[in-house]
Design a protein around this motif. Structure first.
Motif, PDB file in Angstrom:
ATOM      1  N   ALA A   1      -3.064  10.035   0.932  1.00 30.28           N
ATOM      2  CA  ALA A   1      -2.553   9.549  -0.347  1.00 30.28           C
ATOM      3  C   ALA A   1      -1.030   9.457  -0.320  1.00 30.28           C
ATOM      4  O   ALA A   1      -0.437   8.493  -0.828  1.00 30.28           O
ATOM      5  N   PHE A   2      -0.382  10.450   0.273  1.00 28.48           N
ATOM      6  CA  PHE A   2       1.077  10.411   0.364  1.00 28.48           C
ATOM      7  C   PHE A   2       1.534   9.293   1.295  1.00 28.48           C
ATOM      8  O   PHE A   2       2.566   8.658   1.066  1.00 28.48           O
ATOM      9  N   ASN A   3       0.774   9.055   2.348  1.00 29.59           N
ATOM     10  CA  ASN A   3       1.089   7.964   3.263  1.00 29.59           C
ATOM     11  C   ASN A   3       1.116   6.635   2.505  1.00 29.59           C
ATOM     12  O   ASN A   3       2.063   5.844   2.629  1.00 29.59           O
ATOM     13  N   GLY A   4       0.085   6.377   1.697  1.00 29.90           N
ATOM     14  CA  GLY A   4       0.045   5.154   0.896  1.00 29.90           C
ATOM     15  C   GLY A   4       1.158   5.096  -0.130  1.00 29.90           C
ATOM     16  O   GLY A   4       1.741   4.032  -0.372  1.00 29.90           O
ATOM     17  N   MET A   5       1.471   6.226  -0.725  1.00 23.01           N
ATOM     18  CA  MET A   5       2.512   6.271  -1.750  1.00 23.01           C
ATOM     19  C   MET A   5       3.881   5.920  -1.163  1.00 23.01           C
ATOM     20  O   MET A   5       4.628   5.106  -1.733  1.00 23.01           O
ATOM     21  N   HIS A   6       4.206   6.501  -0.012  1.00 20.21           N
ATOM     22  CA  HIS A   6       5.517   6.243   0.574  1.00 20.21           C
ATOM     23  C   HIS A   6       5.627   4.812   1.101  1.00 20.21           C
ATOM     24  O   HIS A   6       6.721   4.225   1.092  1.00 20.21           O
ATOM     25  N   ILE A   7       4.508   4.222   1.531  1.00 21.19           N
ATOM     26  CA  ILE A   7       4.536   2.813   1.916  1.00 21.19           C
ATOM     27  C   ILE A   7       4.831   1.942   0.702  1.00 21.19           C
ATOM     28  O   ILE A   7       5.598   0.966   0.783  1.00 21.19           O
ATOM     29  N   ALA A   8       4.239   2.286  -0.442  1.00 18.95           N
ATOM     30  CA  ALA A   8       4.515   1.542  -1.680  1.00 18.95           C
ATOM     31  C   ALA A   8       5.985   1.674  -2.076  1.00 18.95           C
ATOM     32  O   ALA A   8       6.600   0.711  -2.552  1.00 18.95           O
ATOM     33  N   TYR A   9       6.554   2.844  -1.884  1.00 11.46           N
ATOM     34  CA  TYR A   9       7.976   3.024  -2.180  1.00 11.46           C
ATOM     35  C   TYR A   9       8.835   2.108  -1.304  1.00 11.46           C
ATOM     36  O   TYR A   9       9.816   1.500  -1.772  1.00 11.46           O
TER      37      TYR A   9
END
Length: 747
Positions: free
Chosen positions: A504-512
């Motif tokens: 989930a954090f991986n996806g979040m930081h990609i969105a950032y």
């Protein structure tokens, strides 16, 4: 991929053998023990070393191969010995000899394999003639299954011959991985010259006989298997005997002599002995064609004379007395009273043969007694365990992590001030959930394992949790990002440290990153349900990351197997998406890349860690251009801190850059080793491994790939996601992903 090199080691020199079944006495200069094995005698000796019969305190017999000192000093020879150890460890089959222990990096490299006093197939045929029909089918089925395991591990045996198959009452065993190599013909040219014939004439495939390196692969072993089975059926090699050049010529140009082969086996052998490698069946197909009831623990699959040979050798092994410690140059003291405990299930545990291409040796260390004839107490090892997929679908990542661990252990052991010396113990779960728990317990049950690096995959990690929680020794993973691996609510993963962000954090930081660089207003999120836990966690994080910037993404879901992917991608483009985020596996990412390319989509395209790797570049081709992949793996070639790691990797594994995650595994191994050393320094004794996880969670480590710190539950602090953009057919690292969103979308 390892880079190509020049030249290779000299051809192996076969060691002279004693009379079959004999055990030569130890010489005064021989050690009494090596690495916990009491030595009972010599199985073989030659120009490259000695093979001893060893026994553990529990009575288990082993063949202990040790190299000569002058050979061990040669880098090419040591590399070859290391390769044999690694190859043998990667092959897991009831029909292949198991490795009991090894240290290819010791000053005197050694390898211990299970021992059974059965004759080789070659010895049995020479003494008692060809095997009957059922014996042939049991022999063929078992050896075919062993070869299937060799090939599944990404290896080619390259020396399948009667001398490398041992006969036991519960079935044959394939032995000797001394010249086994990776199935990729370009992967190990530094160790095998392109013009060098490797193997045994008469049991070589045509492509081996002509040294056509690019054609040598699993099919070459199948040809040799055909030669072996024909020899067992007729008592003679299918291409005759005589001068080596004549044997080579007949192998390449003549038809095999199959007179006397049972009619039922003729079609199979003709298929195996096809001159064209592409026309031969696979080892798995051979095993399926040779289905026969397995021998179990009965000896009725073998002719009576062969069974008697096994029984006679077993009796001689049982008659061996205890052997006391010796000192080089002095006579051995009288044997101690009492009989040794020896557990032998009539050759059922595994096999090894004295002689052949891989039998090398050297003087071992001198183990002294307490002066009363009693052996010294067995020294405790300080061991780092590795659980990874080393031979399954994720073997590229698993093998990279194993390499990182071994390089870190070498770096630690090279320190002049090291308080102890580390060993490595590997457990291959093959990426198979059904094997994961047993693979974990093989490590946690070993009291000398102080911590584990791995697992390399989400679901093997999840299945292994009961073993981890029971043992409470530290487990550090650099690639398994499933959030359930650390679950304080359900009290799971109490000693697990995730040195990588959860998905989930991986996806979040990609969105950032997408917001900071591309500022999309309508990003598309595609969730593939083939790997649903990964995909939905990744999508959840990406959706949250976009919403933090005030952006509402356009989500879509496709069924398992990426059905209707192209149609759904087309609908997303028609809906006006200006960025694409792929929450799925590699095959669907390749299809999505090609679909977007065909549709003329030019917006930014993103994917998570399951897509990172050379296969995406290869399979997607030009459609991969412009994609950005986020994963918990950095590129060491761009980090000056990693210079020593890169040099060590190059020296040991070739000129190519390390595969992703090797550097991270290197870091966390040194992190674990250094914390164990600190605890040892505080208490002056070996630390309690069940108390190490809390210590690690409080510690901070600066490695060659970056910094590592954890919260009280074992989750990695900070970002941990690195971005890699495809440019000109290769990855260019952009650095770490942003830790927070932009304040305003489009601003």
């Amino acid at each position: 991929m390892a880079g190509a090199g020049h030249g290779g080691p000299p051809a192996p020199v076969p060691a002279p053998r004693p009379r079959p079944g004999d055990l030569a006495p130890l010489l005064p200069a021989d050690p009494s023990g090596i690495a916990g094995y009491r030595l009972l005698g010599r199985l073989g000796a030659g120009g490259m070393g000695v093979v001893y019969l060893g026994r553990t305190d529990a009575g288990e017999l082993a063949a202990v191969k040790v190299t000569l000192a002058d050979r061990a000093e040669r880098a090419d020879f040591r590399a070859r010995f290391r390769r044999e150890v690694e190859a043998a460890r990667r092959v897991v089959s009831p029909w292949a000899v198991p490795v009991l222990g090894a240290d290819p990096d010791a000053p005197e490299p050694w390898l211990a394999t299970a021992f059974v006093p059965g004759p080789s197939l070659g010895e049995a045929i020479a003494a008692h003639g060809p095997l009957p029909g059922r014996s042939l089918r049991v022999l063929g089925g078992a050896v075919a299954r062993a070869l299937a395991a060799v090939h599944a591990a990404g290896l080619v045996h390259r020396d399948v011959k009667p001398g490398n198959v041992l006969l036991a009452v519960d079935g044959p065993r394939l032995i000797d991985f001394g010249i086994a190599r990776a199935a990729d013909p370009g992967g190990e040219t530094a160790l095998t010259g392109t013009d060098m014939v490797v193997g045994t004439p008469g049991f070589l495939a045509p492509e081996q006989a002509e040294a056509r390196t690019g054609d040598i692969g699993p099919a070459s072993d199948v040809f040799a298997f055909g030669c072996l089975l024909a020899h067992a059926a007729t008592g003679r090699p299918p291409f005759g005997t005589g001068a080596v050049d004549a044997l080579m010529y007949r192998t390449v140009h003549d038809e095999p002599d199959l007179v006397g082969v049972p009619a039922g086996l003729l079609p199979l052998l003709r298929d195996c002995l096809a001159k064209d490698p592409a026309a031969r069946p696979t080892a798995e197909q051979l095993a399926a064609r040779l289905v026969v009831d397995t021998p179990g623990t009965a000896a009725d699959w073998l002719p009576d004379p062969v069974v008697r040979t096994i029984a006679e050798r077993s009796a001689r092994m049982l008659a061996l007395p205890d052997i006391d410690a010796t000192t080089a140059g002095t006579p051995a003291p009288p044997p101690a009273t009492g009989r040794r405990r020896f557990l032998l299930l009539a050759a059922g545990a595994g096999v090894v043969a004295a002689g052949g291409a891989g039998w090398w040796a050297l003087r071992g260390r001198d183990d002294r007694t307490d002066g009363k004839g009693a052996p010294p107490p067995k020294a405790r090892r300080w061991t780092i365990g590795v659980q990874a997929d080393l031979s399954g679908p994720g073997k590229e990542v698993g093998q990279a992590q194993e390499r990182g661990v071994r390089l870190a252990v070498e770096a630690f052991n090279s320190r002049a001030d090291k308080p102890f010396t580390l060993d490595v113990k590997v457990s291959d779960d093959r990426g198979d959930k059904t094997r994961a728990l047993a693979a974990a317990r093989a490590l946690t049950a070993d009291p000398d394992v102080l911590g584990i690096i791995g697992p390399s995959h989400d679901y093997t990690g999840q299945e292994a949790l009961p073993a981890y929680d029971e043992a409470l020794l530290p487990v550090v993973t650099v690639s398994a990002g499933l959030n359930l691996l650390v679950n304080p609510v359900q009290k799971q993963g109490r000693s697990v440290l995730q040195a990588c962000p959860i998905h989930a954090f991986n996806g979040m930081h990609i969105a950032y990153h997408a917001q900071a660089v591309h500022r999309p207003s309508r990003p598309g999120l595609l969730q593939e349900r083939t790997d649903d836990p990964y995909s939905w966690q990744f999508v959840l994080g990406a959706k949250f990351g976009f919403q933090q910037g005030g952006i509402l993404p356009h989500p879509r879901v496709i069924p398992s197997g990426a059905k209707q992917l192209e149609r759904v991608v087309g609908e997303m483009v028609d809906a006006g998406i200006d960025a694409y985020v792929h929450a799925g596996l590699l095959p669907s990412a390749v299809r999505a890349a090609k679909a977007l390319d065909a549709l003329g989509f030019t917006g930014p395209r993103y994917a998570g860690q399951h897509v990172l790797g050379d296969r995406f570049l290869r399979d997607a081709g030009r459609s991969a251009e412009g994609w950005t992949v986020g994963a918990p793996a950095a590129d060491p070639t761009g980090r000056k801190e990693a210079a020593a790691f890169l040099a060590a990797h190059r020296a040991r594994y070739g000129a190519a850059a390390p595969v992703w995650y090797a550097g991270e595994a290197y870091d966390v191994t040194l992190f674990l080793a250094q914390q164990v050393a600190k605890e040892y320094g505080k208490a002056g004794r070996r630390p309690d491994r069940t108390a190490l996880a809390p210590v690690l969670r409080k510690a901070v480590h600066q490695g060659v790939m970056g910094g590592y710190s954890f919260d009280e539950n074992g989750n990695l602090k900070g970002v941990g996601t690195f971005l890699h953009r495809v440019e000109d057919g290769r990855y260019r690292t952009l650095g770490a992903a942003p830790a927070a969103p932009t304040k305003k979308a489009g601003g």
